[in-house]
Design an enzyme around this catalytic site. Structure first.
Site, PDB file in Angstrom:
ATOM      1  N   THR A 137       0.818  -1.211   0.000  1.00  0.00           N
ATOM      2  CA  THR A 137       0.000   0.000   0.000  1.00  0.00           C
ATOM      3  C   THR A 137       0.857   1.270   0.000  1.00  0.00           C
ATOM      4  O   THR A 137       2.001   1.245   0.464  1.00  0.00           O
ATOM      5  CB  THR A 137      -0.889   0.000   1.276  1.00  0.00           C
ATOM      6  OG1 THR A 137      -1.493   1.266   1.428  1.00  0.00           O
ATOM      7  CG2 THR A 137      -0.089  -0.289   2.541  1.00  0.00           C
ATOM      8  N   ASP A 138       0.272   2.361  -0.459  1.00  0.00           N
ATOM      9  CA  ASP A 138       0.983   3.644  -0.413  1.00  0.00           C
ATOM     10  C   ASP A 138       1.101   4.176   1.024  1.00  0.00           C
ATOM     11  O   ASP A 138       1.885   5.073   1.307  1.00  0.00           O
ATOM     12  CB  ASP A 138       0.311   4.685  -1.320  1.00  0.00           C
ATOM     13  CG  ASP A 138      -1.139   4.999  -0.957  1.00  0.00           C
ATOM     14  OD1 ASP A 138      -1.669   4.390   0.004  1.00  0.00           O
ATOM     15  OD2 ASP A 138      -1.749   5.841  -1.637  1.00  0.00           O
ATOM     16  N   GLU A 139       0.303   3.587   1.951  1.00  0.00           N
ATOM     17  CA  GLU A 139       0.308   4.103   3.331  1.00  0.00           C
ATOM     18  C   GLU A 139       1.652   3.918   4.022  1.00  0.00           C
ATOM     19  O   GLU A 139       1.936   4.578   5.026  1.00  0.00           O
ATOM     20  CB  GLU A 139      -0.796   3.434   4.166  1.00  0.00           C
ATOM     21  CG  GLU A 139      -2.169   3.693   3.604  1.00  0.00           C
ATOM     22  CD  GLU A 139      -3.299   3.552   4.607  1.00  0.00           C
ATOM     23  OE1 GLU A 139      -3.037   3.416   5.810  1.00  0.00           O
ATOM     24  OE2 GLU A 139      -4.453   3.583   4.169  1.00  0.00           O
ATOM     25  N   TYR A 186      -1.666  -0.518  11.068  1.00  0.00           N
ATOM     26  CA  TYR A 186      -1.837  -1.179   9.761  1.00  0.00           C
ATOM     27  C   TYR A 186      -0.642  -0.902   8.855  1.00  0.00           C
ATOM     28  O   TYR A 186      -0.003  -1.822   8.342  1.00  0.00           O
ATOM     29  CB  TYR A 186      -3.134  -0.709   9.088  1.00  0.00           C
ATOM     30  CG  TYR A 186      -3.187  -1.013   7.595  1.00  0.00           C
ATOM     31  CD1 TYR A 186      -3.263  -2.327   7.142  1.00  0.00           C
ATOM     32  CD2 TYR A 186      -3.140   0.009   6.643  1.00  0.00           C
ATOM     33  CE1 TYR A 186      -3.285  -2.619   5.772  1.00  0.00           C
ATOM     34  CE2 TYR A 186      -3.163  -0.271   5.284  1.00  0.00           C
ATOM     35  CZ  TYR A 186      -3.239  -1.585   4.855  1.00  0.00           C
ATOM     36  OH  TYR A 186      -3.256  -1.873   3.506  1.00  0.00           O
ATOM     37  N   LYS A 190       2.294  -3.391   7.336  1.00  0.00           N
ATOM     38  CA  LYS A 190       2.537  -3.570   5.889  1.00  0.00           C
ATOM     39  C   LYS A 190       3.988  -3.200   5.562  1.00  0.00           C
ATOM     40  O   LYS A 190       4.639  -3.872   4.754  1.00  0.00           O
ATOM     41  CB  LYS A 190       1.573  -2.718   5.053  1.00  0.00           C
ATOM     42  CG  LYS A 190       0.123  -3.166   5.070  1.00  0.00           C
ATOM     43  CD  LYS A 190      -0.121  -4.531   4.477  1.00  0.00           C
ATOM     44  CE  LYS A 190       0.016  -4.575   2.969  1.00  0.00           C
ATOM     45  NZ  LYS A 190      -0.353  -5.910   2.412  1.00  0.00           N
TER      46      LYS A 190
HETATM   47  P1  NAD Z   1      -9.698  -7.210   2.284  1.00  0.00           P
HETATM   48  O1  NAD Z   1      -9.670  -6.948   3.733  1.00  0.00           O
HETATM   49  O2  NAD Z   1     -10.919  -6.919   1.499  1.00  0.00           O
HETATM   50  O3  NAD Z   1      -9.325  -8.748   2.013  1.00  0.00           O
HETATM   51  C1  NAD Z   1      -8.313  -9.414   2.705  1.00  0.00           C
HETATM   52  C2  NAD Z   1      -8.489 -10.912   2.493  1.00  0.00           C
HETATM   53  O4  NAD Z   1      -7.432 -11.597   3.194  1.00  0.00           O
HETATM   54  C3  NAD Z   1      -9.813 -11.462   3.036  1.00  0.00           C
HETATM   55  O5  NAD Z   1     -10.393 -12.326   2.093  1.00  0.00           O
HETATM   56  C4  NAD Z   1      -9.393 -12.226   4.284  1.00  0.00           C
HETATM   57  O6  NAD Z   1     -10.243 -13.340   4.580  1.00  0.00           O
HETATM   58  C5  NAD Z   1      -7.995 -12.690   3.898  1.00  0.00           C
HETATM   59  N1  NAD Z   1      -7.158 -12.963   5.085  1.00  0.00           N
HETATM   60  C6  NAD Z   1      -6.999 -12.157   6.171  1.00  0.00           C
HETATM   61  N2  NAD Z   1      -6.193 -12.766   7.061  1.00  0.00           N
HETATM   62  C7  NAD Z   1      -5.804 -13.940   6.506  1.00  0.00           C
HETATM   63  C8  NAD Z   1      -4.960 -15.000   6.937  1.00  0.00           C
HETATM   64  N3  NAD Z   1      -4.354 -14.959   8.123  1.00  0.00           N
HETATM   65  N4  NAD Z   1      -4.782 -16.061   6.124  1.00  0.00           N
HETATM   66  C9  NAD Z   1      -5.401 -16.113   4.911  1.00  0.00           C
HETATM   67  N5  NAD Z   1      -6.228 -15.153   4.467  1.00  0.00           N
HETATM   68  C10 NAD Z   1      -6.430 -14.080   5.253  1.00  0.00           C
HETATM   69  O7  NAD Z   1      -8.439  -6.419   1.695  1.00  0.00           O
HETATM   70  P2  NAD Z   1      -8.257  -5.663   0.304  1.00  0.00           P
HETATM   71  O8  NAD Z   1      -8.738  -4.284   0.438  1.00  0.00           O
HETATM   72  O9  NAD Z   1      -8.744  -6.520  -0.791  1.00  0.00           O
HETATM   73  O10 NAD Z   1      -6.659  -5.609   0.256  1.00  0.00           O
HETATM   74  C11 NAD Z   1      -5.902  -6.694  -0.294  1.00  0.00           C
HETATM   75  C12 NAD Z   1      -4.424  -6.354  -0.194  1.00  0.00           C
HETATM   76  O11 NAD Z   1      -4.155  -5.161  -0.921  1.00  0.00           O
HETATM   77  C13 NAD Z   1      -3.932  -6.101   1.227  1.00  0.00           C
HETATM   78  O12 NAD Z   1      -2.659  -6.659   1.345  1.00  0.00           O
HETATM   79  C14 NAD Z   1      -3.891  -4.594   1.346  1.00  0.00           C
HETATM   80  O13 NAD Z   1      -2.905  -4.193   2.259  1.00  0.00           O
HETATM   81  C15 NAD Z   1      -3.529  -4.199  -0.073  1.00  0.00           C
HETATM   82  N6  NAD Z   1      -3.999  -2.870  -0.526  1.00  0.00           N
HETATM   83  C16 NAD Z   1      -5.312  -2.517  -0.385  1.00  0.00           C
HETATM   84  C17 NAD Z   1      -5.753  -1.278  -0.876  1.00  0.00           C
HETATM   85  C18 NAD Z   1      -7.194  -0.841  -0.784  1.00  0.00           C
HETATM   86  O14 NAD Z   1      -7.505   0.303  -1.105  1.00  0.00           O
HETATM   87  N7  NAD Z   1      -8.116  -1.696  -0.377  1.00  0.00           N
HETATM   88  C19 NAD Z   1      -4.840  -0.420  -1.500  1.00  0.00           C
HETATM   89  C20 NAD Z   1      -3.486  -0.812  -1.605  1.00  0.00           C
HETATM   90  C21 NAD Z   1      -3.095  -2.047  -1.129  1.00  0.00           C
HETATM   91  O1  DAU Z   2      -4.127   4.011   0.526  1.00  0.00           O
HETATM   92  C1  DAU Z   2      -4.355   2.625   0.455  1.00  0.00           C
HETATM   93  C2  DAU Z   2      -5.183   2.182   1.627  1.00  0.00           C
HETATM   94  O2  DAU Z   2      -6.497   2.651   1.414  1.00  0.00           O
HETATM   95  C3  DAU Z   2      -5.177   0.669   1.822  1.00  0.00           C
HETATM   96  O3  DAU Z   2      -3.878   0.226   2.121  1.00  0.00           O
HETATM   97  C4  DAU Z   2      -6.134   0.256   2.951  1.00  0.00           C
HETATM   98  O4  DAU Z   2      -6.199  -1.149   3.037  1.00  0.00           O
HETATM   99  C5  DAU Z   2      -7.505   0.815   2.639  1.00  0.00           C
HETATM  100  O5  DAU Z   2      -8.388   0.524   3.704  1.00  0.00           O
HETATM  101  C6  DAU Z   2      -7.446   2.320   2.406  1.00  0.00           C
HETATM  102  O6  DAU Z   2      -7.122   3.010   3.642  1.00  0.00           O
HETATM  103  P1  DAU Z   2      -7.872   4.369   4.091  1.00  0.00           P
HETATM  104  O7  DAU Z   2      -7.740   4.500   5.544  1.00  0.00           O
HETATM  105  O8  DAU Z   2      -7.436   5.494   3.233  1.00  0.00           O
HETATM  106  O9  DAU Z   2      -9.389   3.981   3.651  1.00  0.00           O
HETATM  107  P2  DAU Z   2     -10.799   4.222   4.373  1.00  0.00           P
HETATM  108  O10 DAU Z   2     -11.838   3.828   3.389  1.00  0.00           O
HETATM  109  O11 DAU Z   2     -10.843   3.595   5.728  1.00  0.00           O
HETATM  110  O12 DAU Z   2     -10.833   5.782   4.563  1.00  0.00           O
HETATM  111  C7  DAU Z   2     -10.721   6.680   3.477  1.00  0.00           C
HETATM  112  C8  DAU Z   2     -10.713   8.090   4.029  1.00  0.00           C
HETATM  113  O13 DAU Z   2     -12.025   8.384   4.555  1.00  0.00           O
HETATM  114  C9  DAU Z   2      -9.750   8.288   5.181  1.00  0.00           C
HETATM  115  O14 DAU Z   2      -9.195   9.594   5.112  1.00  0.00           O
HETATM  116  C10 DAU Z   2     -10.631   8.167   6.431  1.00  0.00           C
HETATM  117  C11 DAU Z   2     -11.975   8.690   5.957  1.00  0.00           C
HETATM  118  N1  DAU Z   2     -13.155   8.056   6.581  1.00  0.00           N
HETATM  119  C12 DAU Z   2     -13.249   6.709   6.560  1.00  0.00           C
HETATM  120  C13 DAU Z   2     -14.335   6.062   7.126  1.00  0.00           C
HETATM  121  C14 DAU Z   2     -14.443   4.568   7.127  1.00  0.00           C
HETATM  122  C15 DAU Z   2     -14.164   8.847   7.133  1.00  0.00           C
HETATM  123  O15 DAU Z   2     -14.087  10.092   7.113  1.00  0.00           O
HETATM  124  N2  DAU Z   2     -15.242   8.221   7.696  1.00  0.00           N
HETATM  125  C16 DAU Z   2     -15.375   6.859   7.737  1.00  0.00           C
HETATM  126  O16 DAU Z   2     -16.373   6.354   8.277  1.00  0.00           O
END
Ligand code: NAD
Ligand code: DAU
Length: 380
Positions: A137-139, A186, A190
């Site tokens: 992730t970019d975080e 988190y 990562k």
């Molecule tokens: P998600 O939470 O929707 O899915 C995660 C999946 O991993 C789920 O299916 C869960 O059951 C599985 N999992 C969790 N713990 C596990 C374990 N111990 N063993 C096996 N499986 C397990 O997450 P997502 O948003 O799809 O993110 C997927 C990946 O991409 C993550 O590594 C996250 O850090 C990365 N990522 C997410 C975003 C985003 O915006 N969602 C952006 C950049 C990177």
């Molecule tokens: O940047 C990549 C990341 O993006 C991934 O690595 C993470 O897995 C993914 O969850 C996401 O993280 P964020 O924290 O940016 O996403 P989230 O949807 O939780 O929140 C987006 C923005 O909105 C953040 O600035 C927090 C704000 N927010 C979020 C929620 C859930 C609110 O203001 N209210 C809310 O209820």
């Protein structure tokens, strides 16, 4: 059937993982795709209903932290490629329960790395033709300064941002060389997993790749994340909890564009490299929330904007990163990837999907998740 490759995708029942599994199963019938997932609250096999009976698809329920099981799976399926997405992914949960994040994201990644190492090193050809691709992730880069709160023209052009909204909120962007500076449990977990992956290349010669992507949006995202949570709340006319002033900036990418990037990088990315993935599509939370409200209202036949009064400012997220903005020039230039969707198009598709799939939403918002939700927002 003798498959050409045996690819293990972890976390394939989650949001991004399900799009990656679908893309690979449909596009590569000559590959065996093994989806390994523990099915935590975020994993949902309903996300993959359309491909679950394909002959090149196998689902395995397992925990990546179970090192012996990971060794067994490597051998049983003769895995030659890994795309590792399994993780705990929600920042707010990591603030409440950091141990689970260290366990899955750090120890789980290490367990998978070590299982791959032991298996691949036992083969005559060793690491030849193998690949361990870690999705990050970019975080991990921390937060960028908001030097231009009104927005400026960015130095990039993109198809992802709309003509009307194409702004950057500072001069700085995350590059592949940006120093890691994570702030939440988190992102710290990562960052640690990214370091382990690179260490396995540098120490053992494992063919690894790491990518760092910005915020994804689209179908099948668990409704604890901003966009699906708010779509569902607007539909049911529940308050929309905006953290702080809603001024934080995120860089949004349609999930299928991320999956396409993963496909290109898995096949053509250079070993030991890092690629940033993002669409040059920065939005302040409050602006995106207004777009989502108007879109939901319009698609539900309500007066556009009539649900603006659901916006409720609540206590800010502790350690809330101000601005994320990815520079994905390297990926665009070296591997020819670019985002395919204009943001308005992507949001429209996304809102429509959630409204058309209410059953999916009801299913995931019941039970344990409901308890989490009540607990999470009870003091706000
Ligand atoms: P998600 O939470 O929707 O899915 C995660 C999946 O991993 C789920 O299916 C869960 O059951 C599985 N999992 C969790 N713990 C596990 C374990 N111990 N063993 C096996 N499986 C397990 O997450 P997502 O948003 O799809 O993110 C997927 C990946 O991409 C993550 O590594 C996250 O850090 C990365 N990522 C997410 C975003 C985003 O915006 N969602 C952006 C950049 C990177
Ligand atoms: O940047 C990549 C990341 O993006 C991934 O690595 C993470 O897995 C993914 O969850 C996401 O993280 P964020 O924290 O940016 O996403 P989230 O949807 O939780 O929140 C987006 C923005 O909105 C953040 O600035 C927090 C704000 N927010 C979020 C929620 C859930 C609110 O203001 N209210 C809310 O209820």
């Amino acid at each position: 059937m003798e498959f050409k490759r045996h690819i293990l995708i972890t976390g394939g029942a989650g949001f991004i993982g399900s799009h990656v599994v679908r893309l690979f199963v449909n596009k590569y019938p000559e590959y065996h795709i093994i989806n390994l997932d523990r099915l935590t609250y975020a994993g949902n096999l309903a996300n993959l209903k359309d491909i679950e009976n394909q002959p090149n698809y196998t689902f395995v329920k397992a925990d990546i932290c179970d090192y012996e099981k990971m060794q067994e799976i490597m051998q049983q399926y003769r895995v030659d490629g890994i795309i590792h997405l399994a993780a705990e992914s929600h920042v707010d949960r990591s603030i409440k329960d950091p141990f689970t994040f260290a366990r899955t994201n750090v120890m789980g990644t290490l367990s998978l790395l070590q299982a791959a190492k032991v298996y691949w090193e036992s083969l005559p050809e060793k690491y030849e033709g193998k690949r361990f691709y870690h999705i990050s992730t970019d975080e991990v880069y921390g937060a960028l300064k908001m030097t231009h709160p009104e927005g400026i023209q960015p130095p990039f052009t993109t198809t992802a941002s709309s003509e009307t909204h194409h702004l950057a909120y500072g001069e700085e962007f995350f590059l592949e060389t940006t120093k890691y500076n994570p702030h939440s449990p988190y992102s710290a977990s990562k960052a640690s997993s990214d370091h382990f992956v690179r260490a396995f290349h540098d120490t053992y010669g494992m063919p690894t790749i790491v990518t760092n992507c910005s915020n994804n949006y689209g179908p099948y995202q668990f409704p604890e994340k901003l966009i699906p949570l708010f779509i569902n709340n607007i539909r049911h006319r529940k308050p929309l909890p905006v953290y702080g002033k809603g001024e934080n900036v995120r860089d949004w990418l349609y999930v299928e564009d991320h999956a396409r990037a993963i496909d290109i990088i898995f096949h053509h990315g250079k070993i030991a490299e890092t690629y940033n993935i993002g669409g040059f599509n920065e939005w302040k939370n409050i602006d995106i929330i207004k777009v989502v409200i108007k879109t939901v209202d319009r698609l539900l036949g309500r007066k556009e904007g009539e649900d603006m009064d659901l916006i409720t400012y609540v206590t800010d997220r502790p350690g809330h990163d101000m601005r994320y903005a990815i520079d994905s020039t390297k990926l665009q230039r070296e591997l020819g990837w670019e985002p395919s969707l204009q943001f308005e198009e992507g949001i429209e598709k996304t809102v429509r999907w959630y409204l058309d799939n209410q059953e999916w939403m009801d299913n995931v918002t019941s039970g344990d998740y409901q308890k989490y939700y009540e607990n999470m927002y009870k003091n706000r």
